[in-house]
Structures are given as C-alpha cells and as structure tokens.
Design an enzyme around this catalytic site. Sequence first.
Site, mmCIF file in Angstrom:
data_model
loop_
_atom_site.group_PDB
_atom_site.id
_atom_site.type_symbol
_atom_site.label_atom_id
_atom_site.label_comp_id
_atom_site.label_asym_id
_atom_site.label_seq_id
_atom_site.Cartn_x
_atom_site.Cartn_y
_atom_site.Cartn_z
ATOM 1 N N GLU A 181 -10.484 -0.815 10.455
ATOM 2 C CA GLU A 181 -9.138 -0.291 10.145
ATOM 3 C C GLU A 181 -9.048 0.067 8.653
ATOM 4 O O GLU A 181 -9.319 -0.764 7.796
ATOM 5 C CB GLU A 181 -8.089 -1.355 10.475
ATOM 6 N N CYS A 190 0.713 0.928 11.955
ATOM 7 C CA CYS A 190 -0.320 0.350 12.825
ATOM 8 C C CYS A 190 -0.582 1.245 14.040
ATOM 9 O O CYS A 190 -1.604 1.115 14.701
ATOM 10 C CB CYS A 190 0.110 -1.035 13.272
ATOM 11 N N GLU A 244 0.939 -9.602 16.475
ATOM 12 C CA GLU A 244 0.857 -8.137 16.500
ATOM 13 C C GLU A 244 -0.065 -7.767 15.349
ATOM 14 O O GLU A 244 0.327 -7.879 14.180
ATOM 15 C CB GLU A 244 2.245 -7.512 16.292
ATOM 16 N N LYS A 290 9.325 -15.006 6.433
ATOM 17 C CA LYS A 290 8.711 -14.561 5.181
ATOM 18 C C LYS A 290 8.357 -13.077 5.291
ATOM 19 O O LYS A 290 7.514 -12.694 6.086
ATOM 20 C CB LYS A 290 7.430 -15.342 4.900
#
Length: 480
Positions: free
Chosen positions: A384, A282, A248, A173
């Site tokens: 973040e 990231c 991850e 997906k």
Amino acid sequence: MVKIKNFINGELVAPESNEYIDNYDPSTGTVYSLIPDSDERDVNFAVEAAKKAFRTWSVTPAPHRSKILLKISELIEKNLEALAKAETIDNGKPLWLAKSVDIPRASENFRFYGTGILHFASESHAMEDSALNYTLRTPIGVAGCISPWNLPLYLFTWKIVPAIAVGNTVVAKPSEITPMTAFLLAEICIEAGLPPGVLNIVHGYGHKVGSAITAHPDIPIISFTGGTKTGETIAKTTAPMFKKLSLELGGKNPNIVFADCDLYKAVRTSVRASFTNQGEICLCGSRIFIEKNIYEIFKEKFLKETEKMIVGDPFDDKNKLGAIVSKQHYDKILQYIHLAKEEGGMILKGGKSIHPEGRCSNGWFIEPAIIENLPFDCRTNQEEIFGPVVTLTPFETEEEVLLYANSTKYGLAALLFTENLNKAHRVAAKLQSGIVWVNCWLLRDLRTPFGGVKRSGMGREGGFEAFKFFTEEKNICIKF
Ligand code: NDP
C-alpha cells in the site's frame, strides 16, 4: 497559537503531562497549533468518566439519545465553513472536498445513526407452539474508538456515533496528525447538551494514548481504522483480553477495465478513483488492469484526463489535489516512486514533488504519478502506497486479471468496468474484496456492510452492522 484540549467528562482540559506536540499545516510545512501529548493518566480519567456516564446513558431512552445526535448533526452543518477550513489546514486536502464530502458526511453520520437507532429492532424465533426465542441487544460499556488522518472527522464520527447511539460511552483518539476537527466537535457536543462522559476524546500519539486505550481492562470493545501493521499490534493486545474488535485496515485496490466498458465513464471514474484526496483514501483504486485491446486508447485518455488534476494550494478551488498529509508520508510516497523505477517501471506522467509559488512553496505536494511496465507481483504493485500513484497493466483473459487482482494480501475494495451484466456479476463474485463497485466508485449507501477481507480488516461496520457490533446479543428462550 491554538492549544488543542482533551475532552474528558464534558470539559476541555489540558493533558496531565502539560506537554504538547507540534501540529503542522502540510500545505505550508509550518507548525500552526499544538496537540496534547496525553498519556495513560488521561486515558484513565477518560475511562472513569465514561464508566460513570454509562450508568445513565445506557438506560436513556433511544428517542432522547437520538435528539441529541440530531442536534450535533445540525450544529456540524451550521459550522460547515469553519470545520471544512480546519480540516483543510490540518490535512492538506482541497477546501472544496472538505466542504462537499468530509464535513457533510460527518453531519450525515450523526443524522443516519441518530435516526437509525429509532428503527433498530431485534429478531424473534417462534418454535411452533412450544417456545419463543428473542434476541436482546444491550450496550456493552466503554468503547475505544481509534481513527486515522485521511478523512479525519468523517471516519472519527463513523465510529463514535453508532457506539453512543446504542447506549455505549466512548473514549476516542483521533490521529495525532489531524486532531483539529475532533477538538471542534467536542465544543459542538457541549453546545448540543451531550451529557458529560458520554464522549471523551484523548489526543496524542498512537503508541501512548492508542495503546493505553486498547490495553485498558475496562474497555471491552475496540473499533479501529488505520494501517494493517497497527491493526496487527492491536489484535495482539486485545485477543488475550477477549475484547470485541473491529478492524478497518489498509488496501491495494484493483481497478479492472474490460474492453466492453463505456470508455468515457471508465476513464473519468478511474482518474477520480486514483487521485481524489491525493490518493489518500483507503478505497482508491491504485492498480489499474486494462484489457489488452483497449490498453493504448485507455492509457492515452487516462493521461489526458489526469492533466485536469492540478496540484496546489488547497484553498484555491481550481486545484483538484492539495498537500500530502505529513512530511513523513510525503517521503514514503516519493520512496515508492523511486522503488517503482528500480523495479523497471516507466513513469508515464508525474511523480515529482512540487513547490507551488506563494504561501505553499514549502508544503508537501506530489504530482499524480502514472506508471506502467511493472509485473503484478512486484512490491510497487503489492504494497500500500496510499498516495497519488497508480500503475497500468494490460491483461488478456478474465482468469488472468482475477489472478492479478486477488494477488495481494489485501481485500478492501475493487472497481470493475464493463457493459456486460453477466461478466459484471461473474467477476464481482470472484474478487476477494469487501466492496466491489461496478461502473462507479465511492457510491456509498450508509446502510450497506462496510469492511475488508484478508489483511484489510475484520468485521463489518455501516448500517445495522455497526449497531450489532456495538451491542451484546443475548438469546432468551421462553418455553410455553
Ligand atoms: P495508523 O495505523 O498509523 O494510525 C491509525 C490510528 O491508530 C492513529 O490514530 C494512530 O495514532 C493510532 N495508533 C498508532 N499506533 C497505535 C497503537 N500501537 N495502538 C493504538 N493506536 C495506535 O494509520 P494512518 O493514520 O497512517 O492511516 C492510514 C491507514 O489507514 C492506511 O493504511 C489506510 O488504508 C487505512 N485506512 C483504512 C480505512 C478502512 O476503512 N479500511 C479507511 C481509512 C484509512 P498516531 O496518529 O499517533 O500514530
């Protein structure tokens, strides 16, 4: 308007619900295509197709699998222009970036793993003259692969290719926010002759399609890249099912600039590491720590270099930054810039939304923001943001900067700039991080282990690590 289709059992099909989700072009803020609003039924069909395909694909000789993967790599290269354009419309990233990084890297993923599988071997351990152990590595079955929106085709292929290279079949997906290039990849896979059911792509929302994949009893292995919160949800679902899991996740990467660095290199690389892809990588370094005696000069040069980071229409090659991927993410970044001010931060530059003249006037654009005067442990420096926002903080000693750098719950990547080799080794070893770049950034060798520590993830991908993850190991001990 283009209606994206699912790719199940080698065919492009509509979702069972026949419902669609609007897909936005973030540079204009308008809907330009429709995404299947798939659900558990579509995932079940995909799993059945993948299970059937596994029976033959898992025993297909590696050279044959390799040939097909290399053909797909070739076709991605051949369609580079169209794929890059699609990525830019879907994600908002500059076209030059999609052309030079995203799409070539997707092609390289197929080439790298397509050739790597020809060299993947296993160990043997002789017990003097009494016995021999060897490790048998076999594909596991149907792998579930879920990827994010920031590097859509690049990260999608980073997962699915090693999975199928070693003989698994896949139900994947892509992010519902950026599904277009995965759809185009399905067409390429058909052209390349990938057998039906080896790769199945089900589009739709994470809470429907993503959770149906992670909870499916016939998917024993999950590879996920995305946010830490989603990683947590997936871990909760998969742990009691004893699934093999690779995560991850997010990051809040430190960038440490020592006074003995090559200042020119440190400034240029830090600007790139801060704002490339609108800061939506990231691995971007969002907390810059600068040794006190060069703080002012670094700041001055960093501000000046950031002036080159022109924001605007991603199809105009003079622009270095394009649009933020979605309205929701754009609002989140602006809220964080507001929070930074509330926490006492001083905005040295940028941080405002931009409305470029012309076709992009309703798009979601933000000027790169540079902020100082914030404590290392405030929310702006701990959470973040995943946008074009960096903070500058001075430090005096190695101990102090290591405390700052290691203070977050994340540990994905770190940068450090120094010309002192001893210091580079010493500090790199003490950084709580899966990757440390010294005097560079985003220099990637696909053979190296890739992943984070703490809440940035679990497990490693890349190189043979990925092949090991996607296979089951068995030790066979033969006594003479
Ligand atoms: P999300 O976690 O929101 O989504 C990632 C993927 O997971 C999407 O396909 C999403 O679908 C899907 N998903 C959402 N909820 C579920 C669920 N309950 N079960 C299964 N799947 C689900 O991340 P973003 O797409 O927002 O990506 C940004 C994040 O990814 C950042 O935190 C960034 O740091 C991280 N990232 C990490 C990298 C690494 O290598 N460590 C590399 C790149 C990004 P949907 O789109 O429908 O929500």
